[in-house]
Design a protein around this motif. Sequence first.
Motif, PDB file in Angstrom:
ATOM      1  N   SER A 135      45.454  24.225  30.500  1.00  0.00           N
ATOM      2  CA  SER A 135      44.692  24.442  31.841  1.00  0.00           C
ATOM      3  C   SER A 135      43.995  25.900  31.746  1.00  0.00           C
ATOM      4  O   SER A 135      44.704  26.682  31.258  1.00  0.00           O
ATOM      5  N   ALA A 136      42.910  25.726  32.589  1.00  0.00           N
ATOM      6  CA  ALA A 136      41.967  27.055  32.566  1.00  0.00           C
ATOM      7  C   ALA A 136      41.612  27.162  33.942  1.00  0.00           C
ATOM      8  O   ALA A 136      41.012  26.299  34.395  1.00  0.00           O
ATOM      9  N   THR A 137      41.732  28.538  34.422  1.00  0.00           N
ATOM     10  CA  THR A 137      41.209  28.913  35.736  1.00  0.00           C
ATOM     11  C   THR A 137      40.528  30.130  35.604  1.00  0.00           C
ATOM     12  O   THR A 137      40.890  31.146  34.505  1.00  0.00           O
ATOM     13  N   VAL A 138      39.311  30.163  36.258  1.00  0.00           N
ATOM     14  CA  VAL A 138      38.646  31.234  36.239  1.00  0.00           C
ATOM     15  C   VAL A 138      38.301  31.641  37.736  1.00  0.00           C
ATOM     16  O   VAL A 138      37.691  30.792  38.517  1.00  0.00           O
ATOM     17  N   GLY A 139      38.617  32.866  37.944  1.00  0.00           N
ATOM     18  CA  GLY A 139      38.890  33.315  39.437  1.00  0.00           C
ATOM     19  C   GLY A 139      39.728  32.310  40.194  1.00  0.00           C
ATOM     20  O   GLY A 139      40.932  32.358  39.773  1.00  0.00           O
ATOM     21  N   THR A 140      39.254  31.742  41.015  1.00  0.00           N
ATOM     22  CA  THR A 140      40.341  30.677  41.709  1.00  0.00           C
ATOM     23  C   THR A 140      40.033  29.196  41.364  1.00  0.00           C
ATOM     24  O   THR A 140      40.365  28.145  41.960  1.00  0.00           O
ATOM     25  N   ARG A 184      47.657  33.262  28.547  1.00  0.00           N
ATOM     26  CA  ARG A 184      47.017  34.452  28.517  1.00  0.00           C
ATOM     27  C   ARG A 184      46.016  34.620  29.793  1.00  0.00           C
ATOM     28  O   ARG A 184      45.422  33.694  30.087  1.00  0.00           O
ATOM     29  N   THR A 185      46.187  35.934  30.143  1.00  0.00           N
ATOM     30  CA  THR A 185      45.283  36.234  31.442  1.00  0.00           C
ATOM     31  C   THR A 185      44.691  37.521  30.943  1.00  0.00           C
ATOM     32  O   THR A 185      44.714  38.067  30.011  1.00  0.00           O
ATOM     33  N   ALA A 189      32.944  41.141  37.090  1.00  0.00           N
ATOM     34  CA  ALA A 189      34.336  40.748  36.504  1.00  0.00           C
ATOM     35  C   ALA A 189      35.172  39.969  37.284  1.00  0.00           C
ATOM     36  O   ALA A 189      35.109  40.090  38.370  1.00  0.00           O
ATOM     37  N   VAL A 190      35.544  38.819  36.562  1.00  0.00           N
ATOM     38  CA  VAL A 190      36.565  37.716  37.313  1.00  0.00           C
ATOM     39  C   VAL A 190      37.680  37.600  36.264  1.00  0.00           C
ATOM     40  O   VAL A 190      37.585  37.677  35.198  1.00  0.00           O
ATOM     41  N   SER A 191      38.740  37.273  36.883  1.00  0.00           N
ATOM     42  CA  SER A 191      40.069  37.071  36.159  1.00  0.00           C
ATOM     43  C   SER A 191      40.084  35.668  35.532  1.00  0.00           C
ATOM     44  O   SER A 191      39.114  34.860  36.327  1.00  0.00           O
ATOM     45  N   TYR A 192      40.828  35.503  34.575  1.00  0.00           N
ATOM     46  CA  TYR A 192      40.973  34.161  34.081  1.00  0.00           C
ATOM     47  C   TYR A 192      42.396  33.946  33.542  1.00  0.00           C
ATOM     48  O   TYR A 192      42.958  35.075  33.314  1.00  0.00           O
ATOM     49  N   GLU A 193      42.668  32.657  33.455  1.00  0.00           N
ATOM     50  CA  GLU A 193      43.969  32.290  33.139  1.00  0.00           C
ATOM     51  C   GLU A 193      44.103  31.066  32.258  1.00  0.00           C
ATOM     52  O   GLU A 193      43.491  29.997  32.698  1.00  0.00           O
ATOM     53  N   PHE A 194      44.499  31.050  30.952  1.00  0.00           N
ATOM     54  CA  PHE A 194      44.538  29.885  29.849  1.00  0.00           C
ATOM     55  C   PHE A 194      46.230  29.530  29.858  1.00  0.00           C
ATOM     56  O   PHE A 194      46.843  30.709  29.492  1.00  0.00           O
ATOM     57  N   VAL A 241      32.112  22.887  37.799  1.00  0.00           N
ATOM     58  CA  VAL A 241      33.011  23.882  38.422  1.00  0.00           C
ATOM     59  C   VAL A 241      32.980  25.035  37.552  1.00  0.00           C
ATOM     60  O   VAL A 241      33.018  26.136  37.845  1.00  0.00           O
ATOM     61  N   PHE A 242      32.678  24.759  36.185  1.00  0.00           N
ATOM     62  CA  PHE A 242      32.322  25.823  35.218  1.00  0.00           C
ATOM     63  C   PHE A 242      31.051  26.770  35.556  1.00  0.00           C
ATOM     64  O   PHE A 242      31.035  28.012  35.433  1.00  0.00           O
ATOM     65  N   ALA A 243      30.099  25.859  36.012  1.00  0.00           N
ATOM     66  CA  ALA A 243      28.666  26.499  36.423  1.00  0.00           C
ATOM     67  C   ALA A 243      28.911  27.526  37.561  1.00  0.00           C
ATOM     68  O   ALA A 243      28.509  28.833  37.782  1.00  0.00           O
ATOM     69  N   ASP A 244      30.058  26.931  38.666  1.00  0.00           N
ATOM     70  CA  ASP A 244      30.208  27.888  39.816  1.00  0.00           C
ATOM     71  C   ASP A 244      31.194  28.948  39.364  1.00  0.00           C
ATOM     72  O   ASP A 244      30.769  30.036  39.894  1.00  0.00           O
ATOM     73  N   ALA A 245      31.864  28.839  38.407  1.00  0.00           N
ATOM     74  CA  ALA A 245      32.793  29.908  38.097  1.00  0.00           C
ATOM     75  C   ALA A 245      31.865  31.105  37.332  1.00  0.00           C
ATOM     76  O   ALA A 245      32.142  32.132  37.508  1.00  0.00           O
ATOM     77  N   LEU A 246      30.965  30.672  36.516  1.00  0.00           N
ATOM     78  CA  LEU A 246      29.883  31.501  35.786  1.00  0.00           C
ATOM     79  C   LEU A 246      29.363  32.285  36.830  1.00  0.00           C
ATOM     80  O   LEU A 246      29.023  33.300  36.719  1.00  0.00           O
TER      81      LEU A 246
END
Length: 171
Positions: A78-83, A153-154, A128-133, A115-120
């Motif tokens: 699972s991957a999260t960019v920001g929220t 990984r964050t 700068a935005v946080s991410y978590e894989f 969702v990726f386009a919105d996160a981008l």
Amino acid sequence: MRIVKRWVLLLLFGASCLPVSSCRPLLKEVFKAPKVRIVDIGIAGNPFQSRGPVEAILHLAVNNPNSYALTVAGVAYSATVGTRLVADGERTVEIRIEPSGVTVVEVPVRLQTDVFADALRDVLEARAVSYEFNGSVGVVAPVVGLIRVPYSRTGTIDPMDILRRKGIGFN
């Protein structure tokens, strides 16, 4: 002689009826859980020009401390960019992990395009935005069966840093 055979059969039958849980301490001494870490996360292609789904490549180093080979059966991620949750799923892969060694497993991860386009956009606006894989690797081990080894990984995404690494600079 006949009594000895009965005792041997009785002992063999009794040993085969022992619950598997009584063997767990022995298995722990024989089986060492592998370690998994994320080596790299790359984007396949140019996400700014992509019309279809964006694909990332997850590079996982699987360290097998055992003296025998193991098999990776699948990778959950699972991957999260920001929220925003940009990817979630599982890939079935069958890769042999050599004994006492590290094998890099490459897993294609399909990112949810909208969702990726919105996160981008969030990354570009925020600078700068946080991410978590995170996820787990399913490893098949002898006797033990399938076990899940977690990884995570964050960090933060800085678009200017990404552009500098690609050789595109701004003054």
